[in-house]
Scaffold this motif. Structure first.
Motif, PDB file in Angstrom:
ATOM      1  N   VAL A  31      -1.862 -88.790  13.645  1.00  0.00           N
ATOM      2  CA  VAL A  31      -2.156 -87.952  14.814  1.00  0.00           C
ATOM      3  C   VAL A  31      -1.618 -86.568  14.480  1.00  0.00           C
ATOM      4  CG1 VAL A  31      -1.833 -87.634  17.294  1.00  0.00           C
ATOM      5  CG2 VAL A  31      -1.879 -89.945  16.333  1.00  0.00           C
ATOM      6  N   VAL A  32      -2.507 -85.590  14.385  1.00  0.00           N
ATOM      7  CA  VAL A  32      -2.094 -84.242  13.996  1.00  0.00           C
ATOM      8  C   VAL A  32      -2.645 -83.261  15.023  1.00  0.00           C
ATOM      9  CG1 VAL A  32      -4.036 -84.031  12.354  1.00  0.00           C
ATOM     10  CG2 VAL A  32      -2.033 -82.591  12.059  1.00  0.00           C
ATOM     11  N   TYR A  33      -1.841 -82.291  15.400  1.00  0.00           N
ATOM     12  CA  TYR A  33      -2.280 -81.420  16.493  1.00  0.00           C
ATOM     13  C   TYR A  33      -1.764 -79.999  16.302  1.00  0.00           C
ATOM     14  CZ  TYR A  33       2.491 -81.963  18.049  1.00  0.00           C
ATOM     15  OH  TYR A  33       3.864 -81.944  18.081  1.00  0.00           O
ATOM     16  N   PHE A  34      -2.500 -79.088  16.921  1.00  0.00           N
ATOM     17  CA  PHE A  34      -2.075 -77.693  17.024  1.00  0.00           C
ATOM     18  C   PHE A  34      -1.909 -77.403  18.505  1.00  0.00           C
ATOM     19  CE2 PHE A  34      -3.394 -73.268  17.837  1.00  0.00           C
ATOM     20  CZ  PHE A  34      -2.427 -72.601  17.100  1.00  0.00           C
ATOM     21  N   THR A  35      -0.866 -76.671  18.862  1.00  0.00           N
ATOM     22  CA  THR A  35      -0.671 -76.320  20.265  1.00  0.00           C
ATOM     23  C   THR A  35       0.003 -74.961  20.352  1.00  0.00           C
ATOM     24  OG1 THR A  35       0.287 -77.057  22.376  1.00  0.00           O
ATOM     25  CG2 THR A  35       1.599 -77.476  20.421  1.00  0.00           C
ATOM     26  N   ARG A  36      -0.283 -74.236  21.383  1.00  0.00           N
ATOM     27  CA  ARG A  36       0.455 -72.986  21.611  1.00  0.00           C
ATOM     28  C   ARG A  36       1.401 -73.141  22.795  1.00  0.00           C
ATOM     29  NH1 ARG A  36      -1.236 -69.308  25.089  1.00  0.00           N
ATOM     30  NH2 ARG A  36       0.039 -67.434  25.266  1.00  0.00           N
ATOM     31  N   ARG A  41       0.145 -81.195  22.899  1.00  0.00           N
ATOM     32  CA  ARG A  41       1.183 -82.105  22.392  1.00  0.00           C
ATOM     33  C   ARG A  41       1.338 -83.323  23.311  1.00  0.00           C
ATOM     34  NH1 ARG A  41       6.271 -79.202  21.442  1.00  0.00           N
ATOM     35  NH2 ARG A  41       5.265 -78.680  19.476  1.00  0.00           N
ATOM     36  N   TYR A  42       1.262 -83.122  24.621  1.00  0.00           N
ATOM     37  CA  TYR A  42       1.368 -84.270  25.537  1.00  0.00           C
ATOM     38  C   TYR A  42       0.299 -85.304  25.209  1.00  0.00           C
ATOM     39  CZ  TYR A  42       4.493 -81.593  28.587  1.00  0.00           C
ATOM     40  OH  TYR A  42       5.535 -80.874  29.080  1.00  0.00           O
ATOM     41  N   VAL A  43      -0.907 -84.840  25.018  1.00  0.00           N
ATOM     42  CA  VAL A  43      -2.017 -85.765  24.748  1.00  0.00           C
ATOM     43  C   VAL A  43      -1.786 -86.467  23.406  1.00  0.00           C
ATOM     44  CG1 VAL A  43      -4.517 -86.030  24.611  1.00  0.00           C
ATOM     45  CG2 VAL A  43      -3.545 -84.211  26.049  1.00  0.00           C
ATOM     46  N   GLU A  57       2.516 -81.765  13.253  1.00  0.00           N
ATOM     47  CA  GLU A  57       2.064 -80.576  13.987  1.00  0.00           C
ATOM     48  C   GLU A  57       1.608 -79.504  13.001  1.00  0.00           C
ATOM     49  OE1 GLU A  57       4.928 -78.982  16.744  1.00  0.00           O
ATOM     50  OE2 GLU A  57       3.601 -77.324  17.304  1.00  0.00           O
ATOM     51  N   ILE A  58       0.502 -78.883  13.346  1.00  0.00           N
ATOM     52  CA  ILE A  58       0.017 -77.735  12.573  1.00  0.00           C
ATOM     53  C   ILE A  58       0.590 -76.494  13.258  1.00  0.00           C
ATOM     54  CG2 ILE A  58      -2.040 -76.417  11.908  1.00  0.00           C
ATOM     55  CD1 ILE A  58      -3.660 -79.081  12.502  1.00  0.00           C
ATOM     56  N   THR A  59       1.308 -75.662  12.522  1.00  0.00           N
ATOM     57  CA  THR A  59       1.778 -74.412  13.137  1.00  0.00           C
ATOM     58  C   THR A  59       1.248 -73.237  12.333  1.00  0.00           C
ATOM     59  OG1 THR A  59       3.828 -74.519  11.872  1.00  0.00           O
ATOM     60  CG2 THR A  59       3.919 -75.392  14.095  1.00  0.00           C
ATOM     61  N   ALA A  60       1.045 -72.121  13.014  1.00  0.00           N
ATOM     62  CA  ALA A  60       0.630 -70.905  12.318  1.00  0.00           C
ATOM     63  C   ALA A  60       1.885 -70.259  11.749  1.00  0.00           C
ATOM     64  CB  ALA A  60      -0.062 -69.964  13.289  1.00  0.00           C
ATOM     65  N   VAL A  61       1.805 -69.824  10.498  1.00  0.00           N
ATOM     66  CA  VAL A  61       2.962 -69.173   9.870  1.00  0.00           C
ATOM     67  C   VAL A  61       3.373 -67.962  10.706  1.00  0.00           C
ATOM     68  CG1 VAL A  61       3.692 -67.871   7.829  1.00  0.00           C
ATOM     69  CG2 VAL A  61       2.450 -70.041   7.563  1.00  0.00           C
ATOM     70  N   GLY A 103      -5.956 -82.958  17.322  1.00  0.00           N
ATOM     71  CA  GLY A 103      -5.893 -82.358  18.648  1.00  0.00           C
ATOM     72  C   GLY A 103      -5.698 -80.854  18.599  1.00  0.00           C
ATOM     73  N   TYR A 104      -6.246 -80.175  19.579  1.00  0.00           N
ATOM     74  CA  TYR A 104      -6.176 -78.700  19.614  1.00  0.00           C
ATOM     75  C   TYR A 104      -6.552 -78.232  21.022  1.00  0.00           C
ATOM     76  CZ  TYR A 104     -11.000 -79.978  18.851  1.00  0.00           C
ATOM     77  OH  TYR A 104     -12.219 -80.599  18.958  1.00  0.00           O
ATOM     78  N   PRO A 105      -6.129 -77.010  21.378  1.00  0.00           N
ATOM     79  CA  PRO A 105      -6.660 -76.404  22.603  1.00  0.00           C
ATOM     80  C   PRO A 105      -7.999 -75.737  22.277  1.00  0.00           C
ATOM     81  CG  PRO A 105      -4.992 -74.987  21.620  1.00  0.00           C
ATOM     82  CD  PRO A 105      -5.103 -76.186  20.725  1.00  0.00           C
ATOM     83  N   ILE A 106      -8.890 -75.693  23.223  1.00  0.00           N
ATOM     84  CA  ILE A 106     -10.134 -74.931  23.020  1.00  0.00           C
ATOM     85  C   ILE A 106      -9.792 -73.448  23.110  1.00  0.00           C
ATOM     86  CG2 ILE A 106     -12.386 -74.347  24.016  1.00  0.00           C
ATOM     87  CD1 ILE A 106     -12.442 -77.131  22.782  1.00  0.00           C
TER      88      ILE A 106
END
Ligand SMILES: Cc1cc2nc3c(=O)[nH]c(=O)nc-3n(C[C@H](O)[C@H](O)[C@H](O)COP(=O)(O)O)c2cc1C
Length: 185
Positions: A31-36, A41-43, A57-61, A103-106
């Protein structure tokens, strides 16, 4: 007598297996996700609690601004340039997974560009990508089309979209979706 003891031992072993091992009969799960702002992350956490598997988690540098308007401006520019922002994601060996729940936000109707960076960083050939997102109102279909284009060698399943304000309480809906897909038995 020996047989009975062995049988009892087997029962005990099965009953203490972690959730991951009971539900992952379909294959190894990431399960890998990006979130701002944490909604996605909850989902992701609900999904991981249902399926087991590993989580990353995928984070932007270069982190996105906290102010919505500034984040929107940067996202708009990145989308216009079809940019691939530098990312960090810690996954020991992506080739070992069969299912990638992503997972990601639109953002601007589709995937955030760091998700495009992620999809182009690894080889997803032969894997199944299972998309889920949170959004204010936009549906998931455009983002799925974008993912499918970026990973032509992968199978991309139906997605799951959660409205921003429902992310915390999305566990039951996530469960129904995963059962529907056949990933959760
Ligand atoms: C840069 C940016 C662009 C966004 N674009 C959309 C959009 O096109 N459609 C939509 O419904 N919501 C849009 N949103 C709202 C987010 O998708 C929503 O708040 C999401 O739940 C945020 O998830 P997160 O907390 O995991 O970052 C946008 C938010 C940001 C910051």
């Amino acid at each position: 007598m020996k047989k009975i003891i062995l049988f009892m031992l087997a029962l005990v072993t099965v009953s203490v297996l972690p959730a991951a091992d009971r539900t992952n009969s379909t294959g190894k799960i990431l399960v890998v996700y990006f979130t701002r702002t944490e909604n996605t992350r909850y989902v992701a956490e609900h999904i991981q609690s249902l399926l087991g598997g590993d989580m990353a988690e995928i984070t932007a540098v270069s982190a996105y601004p906290e102010a919505y308007s500034a984040a929107l401006e940067r996202a708009r520019q990145e989308r216009d340039r079809n940019a691939r922002p530098a990312i960090r994601v810690w996954v020991p060996d992506i080739s070992s997974y069969d299912y990638i729940l992503l997972g990601y936000p639109i953002w601007m109707g589709g995937i955030p560009m760091p998700v495009a960076s992620f999809l182009e960083t690894f080889d997803f050939s032969g894997k199944t990508i299972v998309p889920f997102c949170t959004s204010g109102s936009t549906g998931i279909s455009q983002s799925i089309a974008e993912i499918t284009k970026l990973v032509p060698g992968a199978r991309v399943t139906n997605g799951f979209r959660v409205p921003t304000n429902g992310a915390r309480n999305s566990r039951n809906d996530a469960e129904a979706w995963l059962r529907d897909l056949g990933i959760l038995q």
